[in-house]
Design a protein around this motif. Sequence first.
Motif, mmCIF file in Angstrom:
data_model
loop_
_atom_site.group_PDB
_atom_site.id
_atom_site.type_symbol
_atom_site.label_atom_id
_atom_site.label_comp_id
_atom_site.label_asym_id
_atom_site.label_seq_id
_atom_site.Cartn_x
_atom_site.Cartn_y
_atom_site.Cartn_z
ATOM 1 N N ALA A 189 0.836 -1.204 0.000
ATOM 2 C CA ALA A 189 0.000 0.000 0.000
ATOM 3 C C ALA A 189 0.868 1.250 0.000
ATOM 4 O O ALA A 189 1.822 1.354 0.780
ATOM 5 C CB ALA A 189 -0.916 0.008 1.217
ATOM 6 N N TYR A 190 0.520 2.171 -0.874
ATOM 7 C CA TYR A 190 1.204 3.472 -0.919
ATOM 8 C C TYR A 190 0.148 4.560 -0.767
ATOM 9 O O TYR A 190 -0.502 4.960 -1.740
ATOM 10 C CB TYR A 190 1.966 3.635 -2.231
ATOM 11 N N PRO A 191 -0.057 5.058 0.472
ATOM 12 C CA PRO A 191 -1.110 6.062 0.686
ATOM 13 C C PRO A 191 -0.822 7.397 0.023
ATOM 14 O O PRO A 191 -1.752 8.177 -0.222
ATOM 15 C CB PRO A 191 -1.134 6.209 2.214
ATOM 16 N N ASN A 192 0.458 7.707 -0.239
ATOM 17 C CA ASN A 192 0.850 9.014 -0.775
ATOM 18 C C ASN A 192 0.311 10.129 0.110
ATOM 19 O O ASN A 192 -0.225 11.133 -0.354
ATOM 20 C CB ASN A 192 0.341 9.186 -2.213
ATOM 21 N N ALA A 193 0.473 9.907 1.431
ATOM 22 C CA ALA A 193 -0.017 10.888 2.406
ATOM 23 C C ALA A 193 0.837 10.768 3.664
ATOM 24 O O ALA A 193 1.502 9.753 3.886
ATOM 25 C CB ALA A 193 -1.483 10.629 2.740
ATOM 26 N N ASN A 194 0.793 11.803 4.492
ATOM 27 C CA ASN A 194 1.544 11.793 5.739
ATOM 28 C C ASN A 194 0.866 12.741 6.709
ATOM 29 O O ASN A 194 0.948 13.970 6.563
ATOM 30 C CB ASN A 194 3.003 12.209 5.507
ATOM 31 N N TYR A 195 0.153 12.174 7.686
ATOM 32 C CA TYR A 195 -0.529 12.996 8.672
ATOM 33 C C TYR A 195 -0.659 12.195 9.972
ATOM 34 O O TYR A 195 -0.557 10.958 9.960
ATOM 35 C CB TYR A 195 -1.913 13.436 8.160
ATOM 36 N N GLU A 217 5.465 -3.586 7.481
ATOM 37 C CA GLU A 217 6.788 -2.988 7.330
ATOM 38 C C GLU A 217 6.715 -1.820 6.356
ATOM 39 O O GLU A 217 6.002 -1.874 5.358
ATOM 40 C CB GLU A 217 7.764 -4.034 6.810
ATOM 41 N N SER A 218 7.454 -0.777 6.666
ATOM 42 C CA SER A 218 7.502 0.385 5.778
ATOM 43 C C SER A 218 8.840 0.442 5.066
ATOM 44 O O SER A 218 9.872 0.061 5.618
ATOM 45 C CB SER A 218 7.278 1.678 6.569
ATOM 46 N N ARG A 219 8.798 0.918 3.826
ATOM 47 C CA ARG A 219 10.002 1.141 3.034
ATOM 48 C C ARG A 219 9.882 2.516 2.377
ATOM 49 O O ARG A 219 8.790 2.938 1.982
ATOM 50 C CB ARG A 219 10.137 0.082 1.936
ATOM 51 N N PRO A 220 10.983 3.238 2.249
ATOM 52 C CA PRO A 220 10.915 4.543 1.587
ATOM 53 C C PRO A 220 10.365 4.426 0.167
ATOM 54 O O PRO A 220 10.718 3.495 -0.565
ATOM 55 C CB PRO A 220 12.381 4.997 1.576
ATOM 56 N N SER A 221 9.497 5.358 -0.197
ATOM 57 C CA SER A 221 8.925 5.329 -1.542
ATOM 58 C C SER A 221 9.935 5.736 -2.602
ATOM 59 O O SER A 221 9.776 5.411 -3.786
ATOM 60 C CB SER A 221 7.711 6.264 -1.618
ATOM 61 N N GLY A 222 10.960 6.503 -2.192
ATOM 62 C CA GLY A 222 11.939 7.019 -3.149
ATOM 63 C C GLY A 222 11.532 8.336 -3.766
ATOM 64 O O GLY A 222 12.310 8.952 -4.508
ATOM 65 N N ARG A 223 10.325 8.797 -3.464
ATOM 66 C CA ARG A 223 9.834 10.052 -4.036
ATOM 67 C C ARG A 223 10.292 11.268 -3.239
ATOM 68 O O ARG A 223 10.639 12.293 -3.809
ATOM 69 C CB ARG A 223 8.304 10.025 -4.113
ATOM 70 N N ARG A 224 10.259 11.128 -1.905
ATOM 71 C CA ARG A 224 10.663 12.240 -1.046
ATOM 72 C C ARG A 224 10.938 11.687 0.348
ATOM 73 O O ARG A 224 10.454 10.615 0.718
ATOM 74 C CB ARG A 224 9.583 13.323 -0.993
ATOM 75 N N LEU A 225 11.697 12.417 1.118
ATOM 76 C CA LEU A 225 12.051 12.004 2.465
ATOM 77 C C LEU A 225 10.798 11.924 3.338
ATOM 78 O O LEU A 225 9.956 12.809 3.316
ATOM 79 C CB LEU A 225 13.046 12.995 3.075
ATOM 80 N N GLY A 226 10.669 10.832 4.090
ATOM 81 C CA GLY A 226 9.525 10.669 4.980
ATOM 82 C C GLY A 226 8.284 10.116 4.310
ATOM 83 O O GLY A 226 7.218 10.075 4.934
ATOM 84 N N ASP A 227 8.412 9.659 3.054
ATOM 85 C CA ASP A 227 7.281 9.119 2.299
ATOM 86 C C ASP A 227 7.473 7.608 2.182
ATOM 87 O O ASP A 227 8.537 7.159 1.747
ATOM 88 C CB ASP A 227 7.233 9.762 0.915
ATOM 89 N N TYR A 228 6.445 6.823 2.558
ATOM 90 C CA TYR A 228 6.654 5.387 2.713
ATOM 91 C C TYR A 228 5.620 4.537 1.972
ATOM 92 O O TYR A 228 4.473 4.928 1.783
ATOM 93 C CB TYR A 228 6.629 5.007 4.196
ATOM 94 N N VAL A 229 6.100 3.347 1.594
ATOM 95 C CA VAL A 229 5.266 2.262 1.082
ATOM 96 C C VAL A 229 5.141 1.237 2.200
ATOM 97 O O VAL A 229 6.128 0.942 2.889
ATOM 98 C CB VAL A 229 5.909 1.620 -0.163
ATOM 99 N N PHE A 230 3.945 0.666 2.390
ATOM 100 C CA PHE A 230 3.713 -0.292 3.466
ATOM 101 C C PHE A 230 3.490 -1.695 2.892
ATOM 102 O O PHE A 230 2.679 -1.886 1.983
ATOM 103 C CB PHE A 230 2.511 0.131 4.301
ATOM 104 N N HIS A 231 4.208 -2.659 3.462
ATOM 105 C CA HIS A 231 4.066 -4.068 3.095
ATOM 106 C C HIS A 231 3.330 -4.774 4.231
ATOM 107 O O HIS A 231 3.738 -4.690 5.392
ATOM 108 C CB HIS A 231 5.435 -4.704 2.875
ATOM 109 N N ILE A 232 2.256 -5.474 3.903
ATOM 110 C CA ILE A 232 1.373 -6.052 4.904
ATOM 111 C C ILE A 232 1.101 -7.518 4.573
ATOM 112 O O ILE A 232 0.691 -7.844 3.455
ATOM 113 C CB ILE A 232 0.037 -5.282 4.984
ATOM 114 N N ASP A 233 1.326 -8.406 5.557
ATOM 115 C CA ASP A 233 0.955 -9.815 5.443
ATOM 116 C C ASP A 233 -0.207 -10.088 6.382
ATOM 117 O O ASP A 233 -0.184 -9.670 7.557
ATOM 118 C CB ASP A 233 2.119 -10.731 5.821
ATOM 119 N N LEU A 234 -1.214 -10.812 5.895
ATOM 120 C CA LEU A 234 -2.415 -11.108 6.670
ATOM 121 C C LEU A 234 -2.634 -12.606 6.782
ATOM 122 O O LEU A 234 -2.352 -13.351 5.840
ATOM 123 C CB LEU A 234 -3.649 -10.507 5.995
#
Length: 272
Positions: A189-195, A217-234
Motif C-alpha cells: 500500500a502506498y497512501p501518498n499521504a503523511n498525517y 513494514e515500511s520502506r521509503p517510496s523514493g519520491r521524497r524524504l519521509g514518504d513510505y510504502v507499506f508491506h502487509i501480510d495477513l
Amino acid sequence: MAAVTLGPEGTYSHRATRAIADAEEIDFRQSVTSIVDAVATGEYDRGVIPIENSIEGSVTESLDALAEYDVAVVREIVTPIRHALLAQGEGFDTIASHSQALAQCRSYLESEYPEVGLEAVASTAQGVEFAREDPSVAGIGHPANAENGNALEVLAEDIQDQDSNATRFFAIAPVEDRSNGGGKTTLVAYPNANYPGLLLELLEPFADRDINMTRVESRPSGRRLGDYVFHIDLEAGLYESRTDEAIEEIEGLSEDGWVRRLGSYDTEHVVD
C-alpha cells in the motif's frame, strides 16, 4: 514450467525453488530485482525470492522489487537455514558468503575466526565456489554444497547464531496467475499521504475484523524524504468478505496513491 531464482546452483533460493513441483527448468539470476522483472515481463512462469529471515529480518531488495513491479505471490516456502563452514583446509584468510549469511553467523565468526577477513558476495553458493577455486578462501553454505564438484571439507556445521534460523521465500508469478484462495495474503500500500494517525487508520480495518497481521513494514517510496510504502501480510484469504472489506477501506485511505493485492497463498515447509 520454467522458474528463475538467485544463483548459482546450490543457493538456499535454489533449494527452495526445487520445492515447486512443477518447476521443470530452473535458471538463475544474480539479483532479486532481475528475477521479479523476468517474471513480470513473462519471461518465466515462476520466480522464487527470499522475503524474510528469522534472524536478520526482511530482505529489503525483495520488498522494493515487489513495490516496483506488478506480480502475483502464489506460494510461501519456509526452509530452515543450516550454515556450514566449507573450505579446502584450515589455511584460509578470507571467508566469503552472502551478507545475510555472514550476519547470521556473526557470533561464531567473531569467536572462532576473529582475524579472518569477511567478504560479502552475491550468494552463499558463489562464496562456496570461490572456496572451491582458491584454498585461501572459505565459504558459508548448506553442508551439502561441499559435495558438488571438487569436494570441500566441512570444517564446522550449524554455525548460525540461532538454531531456529529459517527463511521465508515467495514464489511469484505473472499477474494473471494471482489467486484469491489461500490462508495468507500479501498487500503493498502506498497512501501518498503523511498525517497524524495515518498508520493507525491503516491498521484499524484489519483489527476491527479480527484479521491477524503477521507483518507490517515500511520502506521509503523514493519520491521524497519521509514518504513510505507499506508491506502487509495477513492471516486471511482474499476470498473472505472480511478481507475484501478491510482492503476496500485501505484503498479509500490511499485514493491519492495505490494498493496492490499481490494475492493469497498457502505455506509450504521444506525440511532439508
